[in-house]
Write a protein that holds these residues in place. Sequence first.
Motif, short mmCIF file in Angstrom:
data_model
loop_
_atom_site.label_atom_id
_atom_site.label_comp_id
_atom_site.label_asym_id
_atom_site.label_seq_id
_atom_site.Cartn_x
_atom_site.Cartn_y
_atom_site.Cartn_z
N ILE A 22 0.86 -1.18 0.00
CA ILE A 22 0.00 0.00 0.00
C ILE A 22 0.90 1.23 0.00
O ILE A 22 1.88 1.29 0.74
CB ILE A 22 -0.91 0.05 1.25
CG1 ILE A 22 -1.81 -1.18 1.31
CG2 ILE A 22 -1.73 1.33 1.27
CD1 ILE A 22 -2.60 -1.30 2.61
N VAL A 62 -4.92 0.25 7.21
CA VAL A 62 -3.74 -0.52 6.86
C VAL A 62 -3.88 -1.95 7.37
O VAL A 62 -3.64 -2.92 6.65
CB VAL A 62 -2.45 0.13 7.42
CG1 VAL A 62 -1.26 -0.80 7.30
CG2 VAL A 62 -2.18 1.44 6.72
N LEU A 113 -4.02 -4.61 4.22
CA LEU A 113 -2.71 -5.18 3.89
C LEU A 113 -2.73 -6.69 4.05
O LEU A 113 -3.13 -7.21 5.09
CB LEU A 113 -1.63 -4.57 4.79
CG LEU A 113 -0.20 -4.80 4.37
CD1 LEU A 113 0.08 -4.17 3.00
CD2 LEU A 113 0.74 -4.20 5.40
N SER A 125 4.76 -8.11 3.18
CA SER A 125 3.69 -7.12 3.00
C SER A 125 4.22 -5.78 3.47
O SER A 125 4.82 -5.68 4.53
CB SER A 125 2.45 -7.52 3.79
OG SER A 125 1.90 -8.69 3.25
N LEU A 139 4.11 -1.21 3.47
CA LEU A 139 3.41 0.07 3.40
C LEU A 139 4.45 1.15 3.15
O LEU A 139 5.49 1.18 3.82
CB LEU A 139 2.69 0.35 4.72
CG LEU A 139 2.24 1.79 4.96
CD1 LEU A 139 1.09 2.16 4.03
CD2 LEU A 139 1.81 1.97 6.41
#
Length: 128
Positions: A18, A37, A41, A47, A49
């Motif tokens: 993201i 989030v 996510l 993973s 951000l």
Amino acid sequence: SCAWRLACELCCCLLPAIMMPAVLYEDTAVEPVAAVVGRLLKRGSGSSLLLADPPDRTAANRQRFVELLSSGLPGGRSLTLEESGVYQCDVSQLDAEMRGGVTTESVGVQFMVFREAVGNDTVGLKSN
């Protein structure tokens, strides 16, 4: 904060990454953005951000956001700040009088990369 809750309800898929630019301006946005989030996510190692904000405008909100992500998201997850730095980025914009001229200036942008670690993954802060 209502818009962030709506975003969660409308999204039907989990994302491996993201990018969120300039989302922490308001104090009231920090908790809802952290919750988004956590819900959007995808679970698992890698993973990530990417948060991008002006470095001088939202320092307290960014700090609170980092604390929320690292202290735990819903479902027992947490994200660790992996990389942080201020980078100069060229920004072009129309002149204030709207006469068609374009100006370019260099502005600082605080980039922060968060990643979820699972199992024996090693995630740690790298700063420039």
